[in-house]
Write a protein that holds these residues in place. Structure first.
Motif, PDB file in Angstrom:
ATOM      1  N   ALA A 193     -27.961  -9.569 -30.572  1.00  0.00           N
ATOM      2  CA  ALA A 193     -27.708  -8.580 -31.619  1.00  0.00           C
ATOM      3  C   ALA A 193     -28.334  -9.039 -32.928  1.00  0.00           C
ATOM      4  N   THR A 194     -28.503  -8.091 -33.859  1.00  0.00           N
ATOM      5  CA  THR A 194     -28.990  -8.456 -35.183  1.00  0.00           C
ATOM      6  C   THR A 194     -27.874  -9.205 -35.917  1.00  0.00           C
ATOM      7  N   LEU A 195     -28.243  -9.929 -36.974  1.00  0.00           N
ATOM      8  CA  LEU A 195     -27.302 -10.858 -37.606  1.00  0.00           C
ATOM      9  C   LEU A 195     -26.018 -10.206 -38.111  1.00  0.00           C
ATOM     10  N   ASP A 196     -26.153  -9.042 -38.713  1.00  0.00           N
ATOM     11  CA  ASP A 196     -24.982  -8.466 -39.369  1.00  0.00           C
ATOM     12  C   ASP A 196     -24.194  -7.523 -38.480  1.00  0.00           C
ATOM     13  N   PHE A 197     -24.615  -7.396 -37.221  1.00  0.00           N
ATOM     14  CA  PHE A 197     -24.003  -6.367 -36.391  1.00  0.00           C
ATOM     15  C   PHE A 197     -22.552  -6.696 -36.027  1.00  0.00           C
ATOM     16  N   VAL A 198     -21.673  -5.724 -36.236  1.00  0.00           N
ATOM     17  CA  VAL A 198     -20.282  -5.835 -35.801  1.00  0.00           C
ATOM     18  C   VAL A 198     -20.004  -4.608 -34.938  1.00  0.00           C
ATOM     19  N   PRO A 199     -19.658  -4.796 -33.645  1.00  0.00           N
ATOM     20  CA  PRO A 199     -19.433  -3.627 -32.804  1.00  0.00           C
ATOM     21  C   PRO A 199     -18.273  -2.782 -33.329  1.00  0.00           C
ATOM     22  N   ALA A 200     -18.393  -1.465 -33.167  1.00  0.00           N
ATOM     23  CA  ALA A 200     -17.329  -0.575 -33.634  1.00  0.00           C
ATOM     24  C   ALA A 200     -17.079   0.503 -32.592  1.00  0.00           C
ATOM     25  N   LEU A 201     -15.821   0.705 -32.214  1.00  0.00           N
ATOM     26  CA  LEU A 201     -15.471   1.719 -31.232  1.00  0.00           C
ATOM     27  C   LEU A 201     -15.461   3.090 -31.889  1.00  0.00           C
ATOM     28  N   THR A 202     -15.680   4.135 -31.089  1.00  0.00           N
ATOM     29  CA  THR A 202     -15.558   5.490 -31.613  1.00  0.00           C
ATOM     30  C   THR A 202     -14.068   5.809 -31.762  1.00  0.00           C
ATOM     31  N   ALA A 203     -13.771   6.867 -32.498  1.00  0.00           N
ATOM     32  CA  ALA A 203     -12.367   7.240 -32.718  1.00  0.00           C
ATOM     33  C   ALA A 203     -11.675   7.513 -31.383  1.00  0.00           C
ATOM     34  N   GLU A 204     -12.422   8.153 -30.473  1.00  0.00           N
ATOM     35  CA  GLU A 204     -11.865   8.497 -29.161  1.00  0.00           C
ATOM     36  C   GLU A 204     -11.531   7.242 -28.371  1.00  0.00           C
ATOM     37  N   GLN A 205     -12.472   6.298 -28.392  1.00  0.00           N
ATOM     38  CA  GLN A 205     -12.251   5.037 -27.673  1.00  0.00           C
ATOM     39  C   GLN A 205     -11.062   4.287 -28.257  1.00  0.00           C
ATOM     40  N   ARG A 206     -10.998   4.262 -29.570  1.00  0.00           N
ATOM     41  CA  ARG A 206      -9.882   3.602 -30.250  1.00  0.00           C
ATOM     42  C   ARG A 206      -8.544   4.189 -29.804  1.00  0.00           C
ATOM     43  N   ALA A 207      -8.487   5.523 -29.773  1.00  0.00           N
ATOM     44  CA  ALA A 207      -7.240   6.200 -29.407  1.00  0.00           C
ATOM     45  C   ALA A 207      -6.828   5.805 -27.993  1.00  0.00           C
ATOM     46  N   PHE A 208      -7.815   5.652 -27.106  1.00  0.00           N
ATOM     47  CA  PHE A 208      -7.520   5.268 -25.729  1.00  0.00           C
ATOM     48  C   PHE A 208      -6.865   3.890 -25.675  1.00  0.00           C
TER      49      PHE A 208
END
Ligand SMILES: Nc1nc2c(ncn2[C@@H]2O[C@H](COP(=O)(O)OP(=O)(O)OP(=O)(O)O)[C@@H](O)[C@H]2O)c(=O)[nH]1
Ligand SMILES: [Mg+2]
Length: 620
Positions: A485-500
């Motif tokens: 990954a690039t240096l500053d990348f932080v993975p982020a879930l979508t709202a739908e995924q988060r709700a799950f």
């Protein structure tokens, strides 16, 4: 005209001070106003009754926006070092001060803000703390003034101090070639593209033929403004807005320079470098860096000719991944690639003419470079290079060492092999593009696997892995859990995924250490129609937010709490039996056995007969 700048820790009152002095709120963006925090540079005009005036550049204090602070810092001549009287110096007070010490600051005024929140004694104490913090820096002998933007106290005294500093400053090299690092680019309806920046030296006049560097594009200055007023001519130290016809907004970016044709961009410079104290141990003979020159941030390599010592100048070479146009004596600052600690700064003595260094290369060096250029991305071992270049192998090692140092070749490991540096550079851009695209398209994934990357770039995977490892070693990309990954990348879930996943992350307060059943979770994942849900699950596991222990699924916090309880129990009684562990965590044998085995496997505990001891104890 001269430029005044603010610096200091987040929330210490920099923007409020600029507003109180000028009537202009430097926080231009709605988001800044809503968050009450400066994200990017702000600008304001300061005028005195006798005609003396200055431009003010206001910077963000938050360390996340330090790159924006750096883009504005090079132009500052007078620094308002802002320290909240009720808090005293904080990390960015020191960091900003160190950065500005490498740049063009001539005068410093220490401003103790929020004086309405402290009494006289506390104000004196705050000043003492600041005096201590600035000892040995550009701010050592600076005058300190307590102010409050709420009551107005001290503002008049500050205005007088600024006025005095302004009239004493010499003009900024009016005869030198103009040099304007661009910090903003925008389109103005009916006018086309406008660029703004601080004119560091020289003068500009309407009609001038100028060059944008490093692109080399020629432009004509159609009109000039200083804080909204039309001018025919501007001198160094002004905040300038320049209208450039015939060029699109998208073709120019912050970091480029508007200058006269004298400057030619280069990528290798002889420099004088002074390490920042806390950064000395992070410096190697050859350190990958982020270099800040003018308003630009460019990745490159710093090569030291002697071992570095805190605060002492050392001769060095700065090699940049893309060219920059600089004038002799220009200041620069470097930070580590990741994390982005300040490493130091200095001045650029001279550009190394690439053409000259080409011709200075020996016939043997040229033969080696030709062999590598012919091989393209296929890394060659020293033996292969020796054969292709018709040079003895013992000799090749020494040649490669020199070429590596000069940035003319790149090295990969396992086995050691070399690549043509221009080919490696172009390839790195492609890798970066691919990684960034994947991060935009599927932000819930940890990054890109080498298999996917090899397919996308059409390159053999085993060679790719070796090249990627060299990028990781240089701190130019990161590798985590098998993903790049690039240096500053932080993975982020979508709202739908988060709700799950929300129910999985919540724990029952009555049964704090009860996990979820992994097979049930897997069934639910399979049944879910949410896009990317399986990858999102992998990301939660890879980042330790969820932890698989046998057939149980815990949250990272549960595991941390169980570990703390386990370590506490063993420290109290020396050892721990399975039955005692069950009591400690209040869980059944079904969960306790895999948990203890997991703690053994992860190096927390060691089994000794029927009991567990802590590994640290076992080792001793
Ligand atoms: N009491 C009091 N509060 C102040 C004073 N100056 C600023 N503040 C408050 O301090 C907070 C931060 O002020 P800003 O001017 O946004 O601080 P800043 O240094 O520009 O912050 P960043 O740009 O995010 O680093 C705001 O809530 C201001 O209202 C002052 O003189 N007295
Ligand atoms: Mg601010």
């Amino acid at each position: 005209m001269h430029i005044l700048g603010t610096a200091g820790h987040v929330d210490h009152g920099k923007s409020s001070l600029v507003r109180a002095l000028t009537g202009t709120n430097p926080d231009r963006w709605l988001e800044e106003q809503l968050r009450g925090m400066t994200l990017d540079l702000g600008f304001a005009r300061l005028r005195f009754d006798d005609g003396v005036e200055a431009g003010i550049v206001d910077v963000p204090g938050h360390e996340r926006f330090l790159h924006n602070m750096l883009a504005g810092a090079a132009g500052m001549e007078i620094l308002l070092l802002v320290v909240a009287a009720n808090e005293g110096p904080k990390p960015q007070t020191f960091e900003h001060l160190a950065i500005l010490g490498y740049l063009n600051v001539q005068r410093v005024i220490i401003v103790l803000t929020k004086s309405d929140l402290v009494d006289a004694e506390e104000l004196a104490f705050a000043e003492e703390l600041v005096r201590e913090a600035v000892r040995g820096t550009v701010a050592q002998d600076a005058q300190a003034i307590g102010v409050s933007t709420v009551t107005g106290a001290g503002l008049d005294a500050l205005r007088v101090a600024i006025h005095d500093a302004l009239v004493e400053l010499p003009p900024r090299l009016p005869q030198a070639p103009p040099y304007l690092p661009i910090d903003r680019v925008f389109a103005l309806a009916g006018h086309g593209t406008i660029v703004t920046g601080t004119l560091m030296q020289g003068a500009l006049a309407v009609g001038d033929r100028l060059v944008l560097q490093p692109s080399g594009r020629e432009v004509r200055l159609r009109s000039l403004q200083v804080f909204g007023e039309k001018r025919e001519r501007v001198d160094g130290g002004s905040r300038v807005a320049a209208n450039l016809p015939g060029i699109e907004v998208g073709e120019i970016a912050r970091g480029e320079v508007l200058t006269s044709p004298e400057f030619r961009p280069g990528d290798t410079f002889d420099v004088t470098f002074r390490p920042y104290g806390p950064g000395v141990d992070m410096l190697r003979r050859r350190t990958p860096v982020r270099a800040y020159i003018g308003s630009a941030e460019i990745i490159g390599t710093l090569l030291l000719r002697q071992p570095p010592r805190a605060g002492e100048d050392v001769a060095a070479t700065l090699h940049l991944r893309r060219p920059a146009a600089v004038f002799p004596g220009a200041a620069f600052v470097v930070r580590r690639l990741s994390p982005k600690d300040l490493l130091g700064g200095g001045t650029i003595a001279a550009a190394r003419d690439d053409a000259a260094s080409e011709t200075q290369r020996s016939p043997e060096e040229r033969a080696v470079l030709q062999a590598l250029a012919a091989a393209g991305l296929a890394a060659l071992t020293p033996a292969q290079i020796a054969a292709a270049a018709n040079v003895r192998e013992e000799r090749v090692d020494a040649l490669l060492g020199d070429l590596l140092e000069a940035g003319a070749v790149s090295r990969v490991q396992k086995p050691v092999a070399y690549l043509d540096a221009p080919a490696a550079r172009t390839f790195f851009e492609r890798v970066l593009e691919r990684l960034s695209a994947a991060e935009r398209e599927t932000p819930w994934v940890m990054g890109t696997t080498s298999v996917a990357l090899a397919r996308a770039l059409g390159i053999d995977e085993s060679l790719l892995v070796r090249i990627l490892a060299s990028y990781v070693d240089d701190g130019r990309i990161v590798q985590r859990s098998g993903y790049y990954a690039t240096l500053d990348f932080v993975p982020a879930l979508t709202a739908e995924q988060r709700a799950f996943f929300e129910p999985l992350l919540a724990t029952d307060p009555a049964q704090r250490f009860l996990p979820h059943e992994l097979p049930d979770v897997v069934t639910e994942l399979r049944r879910s129609r949410i896009s990317g849900i399986a990858q999102a699950f992998d990301t939660l596991v890879a980042t330790g937010i969820l932890v698989k222990v046998g057939d149980a699924l815990y949250t990272g916090r549960q595991v941390a709490e169980i570990r703390a309880a386990l370590e506490g129990a063993i420290r109290r009684s020396g050892t721990l039996t399975m039955a005692a562990f069950r009591d400690v965590v209040g869980t059944s044998r079904k969960y306790a056995v895999p948990l203890l085995e997991w703690f053994d496997a992860t190096g927390v505990t060691v089994r000794s007969g029927d009991v567990r001891v802590l590994r640290e104890r076992a080792v001793r």
